[in-house]
Design a protein around this motif. Sequence first.
Motif, PDB file in Angstrom:
ATOM      1  N   PHE A  21      -1.487   7.973  -2.812  1.00 38.27           N
ATOM      2  CA  PHE A  21      -1.130   6.201  -2.963  1.00 38.27           C
ATOM      3  C   PHE A  21      -0.012   6.588  -4.160  1.00 38.27           C
ATOM      4  O   PHE A  21       0.702   5.210  -3.756  1.00 38.27           O
ATOM      5  N   MET A  22       0.193   7.739  -4.582  1.00 38.62           N
ATOM      6  CA  MET A  22       1.209   7.612  -5.511  1.00 38.62           C
ATOM      7  C   MET A  22       2.676   7.870  -4.867  1.00 38.62           C
ATOM      8  O   MET A  22       3.092   7.010  -5.304  1.00 38.62           O
ATOM      9  N   VAL A  23       2.100   8.556  -3.623  1.00 37.56           N
ATOM     10  CA  VAL A  23       3.909   9.058  -3.545  1.00 37.56           C
ATOM     11  C   VAL A  23       3.558   7.264  -2.443  1.00 37.56           C
ATOM     12  O   VAL A  23       5.247   6.824  -2.382  1.00 37.56           O
ATOM     13  N   LEU A  24       2.919   7.116  -1.607  1.00 36.58           N
ATOM     14  CA  LEU A  24       3.290   5.391  -1.033  1.00 36.58           C
ATOM     15  C   LEU A  24       3.843   4.463  -2.175  1.00 36.58           C
ATOM     16  O   LEU A  24       4.035   3.611  -1.697  1.00 36.58           O
ATOM     17  N   ASN A  25       3.190   4.488  -3.183  1.00 41.43           N
ATOM     18  CA  ASN A  25       3.194   3.827  -4.297  1.00 41.43           C
ATOM     19  C   ASN A  25       4.769   3.696  -4.875  1.00 41.43           C
ATOM     20  O   ASN A  25       5.777   2.266  -4.854  1.00 41.43           O
ATOM     21  N   LYS A  34       5.590  -1.371   3.071  1.00 37.30           N
ATOM     22  CA  LYS A  34       5.565  -2.565   2.939  1.00 37.30           C
ATOM     23  C   LYS A  34       3.720  -2.396   2.730  1.00 37.30           C
ATOM     24  O   LYS A  34       3.253  -2.226   4.463  1.00 37.30           O
ATOM     25  N   ILE A  35       2.977  -2.021   2.219  1.00 37.70           N
ATOM     26  CA  ILE A  35       1.657  -2.367   1.826  1.00 37.70           C
ATOM     27  C   ILE A  35       0.910  -3.235   1.877  1.00 37.70           C
ATOM     28  O   ILE A  35       0.268  -3.943   0.658  1.00 37.70           O
ATOM     29  N   GLY A  36      -0.264  -3.257   2.608  1.00 35.70           N
ATOM     30  CA  GLY A  36      -1.316  -4.280   2.308  1.00 35.70           C
ATOM     31  C   GLY A  36      -2.975  -3.954   2.433  1.00 35.70           C
ATOM     32  O   GLY A  36      -2.827  -2.680   2.642  1.00 35.70           O
ATOM     33  N   ASP A 144       3.191  -8.125  12.808  1.00 36.99           N
ATOM     34  CA  ASP A 144       4.060  -9.061  13.287  1.00 36.99           C
ATOM     35  C   ASP A 144       4.755  -9.617  11.444  1.00 36.99           C
ATOM     36  O   ASP A 144       5.825 -10.362  11.245  1.00 36.99           O
ATOM     37  N   ALA A 145       4.132  -9.096  10.499  1.00 37.05           N
ATOM     38  CA  ALA A 145       4.568  -9.369   8.781  1.00 37.05           C
ATOM     39  C   ALA A 145       4.981  -8.530   8.502  1.00 37.05           C
ATOM     40  O   ALA A 145       5.673  -8.649   7.744  1.00 37.05           O
ATOM     41  N   GLY A 146       5.634  -6.871   9.852  1.00 35.03           N
ATOM     42  CA  GLY A 146       6.092  -5.919   9.257  1.00 35.03           C
ATOM     43  C   GLY A 146       5.753  -4.966   8.064  1.00 35.03           C
ATOM     44  O   GLY A 146       6.231  -4.468   7.383  1.00 35.03           O
ATOM     45  N   TYR A 147       4.198  -5.249   7.652  1.00 35.67           N
ATOM     46  CA  TYR A 147       3.484  -3.680   7.110  1.00 35.67           C
ATOM     47  C   TYR A 147       3.905  -2.914   7.768  1.00 35.67           C
ATOM     48  O   TYR A 147       3.452  -2.482   9.231  1.00 35.67           O
ATOM     49  N   ASP A 148       3.996  -1.336   7.187  1.00 38.09           N
ATOM     50  CA  ASP A 148       4.009  -0.458   6.692  1.00 38.09           C
ATOM     51  C   ASP A 148       2.693   0.010   7.377  1.00 38.09           C
ATOM     52  O   ASP A 148       2.371   1.329   8.202  1.00 38.09           O
ATOM     53  N   LEU A 149       2.008   0.100   6.305  1.00 38.03           N
ATOM     54  CA  LEU A 149       0.452   0.242   5.965  1.00 38.03           C
ATOM     55  C   LEU A 149      -0.598  -0.177   5.762  1.00 38.03           C
ATOM     56  O   LEU A 149      -0.139  -1.446   4.412  1.00 38.03           O
ATOM     57  N   VAL A 150      -1.209  -0.290   6.444  1.00 37.47           N
ATOM     58  CA  VAL A 150      -2.798  -1.187   6.017  1.00 37.47           C
ATOM     59  C   VAL A 150      -3.701  -0.960   5.111  1.00 37.47           C
ATOM     60  O   VAL A 150      -4.498   0.172   6.543  1.00 37.47           O
ATOM     61  N   PHE A 157      -7.181  -2.547  -5.838  1.00 38.37           N
ATOM     62  CA  PHE A 157      -5.689  -3.164  -5.571  1.00 38.37           C
ATOM     63  C   PHE A 157      -5.679  -4.366  -5.771  1.00 38.37           C
ATOM     64  O   PHE A 157      -6.984  -5.468  -6.102  1.00 38.37           O
ATOM     65  N   SER A 158      -4.371  -4.831  -5.914  1.00 36.02           N
ATOM     66  CA  SER A 158      -3.889  -6.220  -6.679  1.00 36.02           C
ATOM     67  C   SER A 158      -4.084  -6.882  -5.869  1.00 36.02           C
ATOM     68  O   SER A 158      -3.687  -6.921  -4.672  1.00 36.02           O
ATOM     69  N   PRO A 159      -4.724  -8.328  -5.983  1.00 33.32           N
ATOM     70  CA  PRO A 159      -3.996  -9.784  -5.349  1.00 33.32           C
ATOM     71  C   PRO A 159      -2.784  -9.493  -4.635  1.00 33.32           C
ATOM     72  O   PRO A 159      -2.629 -10.555  -3.556  1.00 33.32           O
ATOM     73  N   ALA A 160      -1.840  -8.581  -5.496  1.00 34.94           N
ATOM     74  CA  ALA A 160      -0.415  -8.905  -4.665  1.00 34.94           C
ATOM     75  C   ALA A 160      -0.331  -8.207  -3.361  1.00 34.94           C
ATOM     76  O   ALA A 160       0.086  -8.495  -2.389  1.00 34.94           O
ATOM     77  N   VAL A 161      -1.424  -7.297  -3.139  1.00 36.30           N
ATOM     78  CA  VAL A 161      -1.043  -6.766  -2.050  1.00 36.30           C
ATOM     79  C   VAL A 161      -2.049  -6.997  -1.183  1.00 36.30           C
ATOM     80  O   VAL A 161      -2.471  -6.323  -0.049  1.00 36.30           O
ATOM     81  N   ASP A 162      -3.275  -7.595  -1.646  1.00 34.64           N
ATOM     82  CA  ASP A 162      -4.503  -8.283  -0.475  1.00 34.64           C
ATOM     83  C   ASP A 162      -4.056  -9.261   0.985  1.00 34.64           C
ATOM     84  O   ASP A 162      -3.846 -10.668   0.083  1.00 34.64           O
ATOM     85  N   ILE A 163      -4.105  -9.102   2.309  1.00 31.82           N
ATOM     86  CA  ILE A 163      -3.610  -9.954   2.955  1.00 31.82           C
ATOM     87  C   ILE A 163      -4.898 -10.457   3.441  1.00 31.82           C
ATOM     88  O   ILE A 163      -3.958 -11.199   4.583  1.00 31.82           O
ATOM     89  N   THR A 164      -6.406 -10.658   2.760  1.00 33.32           N
ATOM     90  CA  THR A 164      -7.433 -10.452   3.110  1.00 33.32           C
ATOM     91  C   THR A 164      -7.661 -12.633   3.884  1.00 33.32           C
ATOM     92  O   THR A 164      -7.521 -12.454   5.238  1.00 33.32           O
TER      93      THR A 164
END
Length: 182
Positions: A21-25, A34-36, A144-150, A157-164
Amino acid sequence: MGTQLRLGITMKMVLLVGALFMVLNASAQEGSLKIGVINSARLGDQAPQTQAVLTELQDEFAPRQNEITATQQMLQEKQATYERDADVMGEVERLRLEREIREEARDWQRAQDEYVEDLNLRRNEALGALQSFLLQEVQIYARDAGYDLVVSEALYFSPAVDITDAVLLGLQAAYEGDDGGP
């Protein structure tokens, strides 16, 4: 020894996931990733398709449940009759009623067990299909939203990356349009 080994393996896995996650972050901060995060439990609980599947199961098994309940009430009435009238019954009649109650109780128990087993099998089948459907919908949304990783079930996780919520809105729209659901 076994507990320490499992603890060591668990700690290594946590460290490995943390490093990943540190590397991905770091990559995400550069704008290249783009992470969700999806809350699977909430998605499963709040998706309208879940309630539809549960209602369908309830409707499918309601007749059998009603039949089992009616049989149980009939057995209770026979048992009450036996307890009330056993002293005044002839021995042959009393033995016949005892045997009847025993046989019917055995049949009722067998029917109850079969019902529970069938319901559990059908529920597992339906919820498995629902889970596959929800996973597919998350994948479609992410693509469709262009996420690289979900990721599902992150420790934090912060609400900024929550796609629920966004996925739930899509599921609701599909359900209301009557074109979404297993």
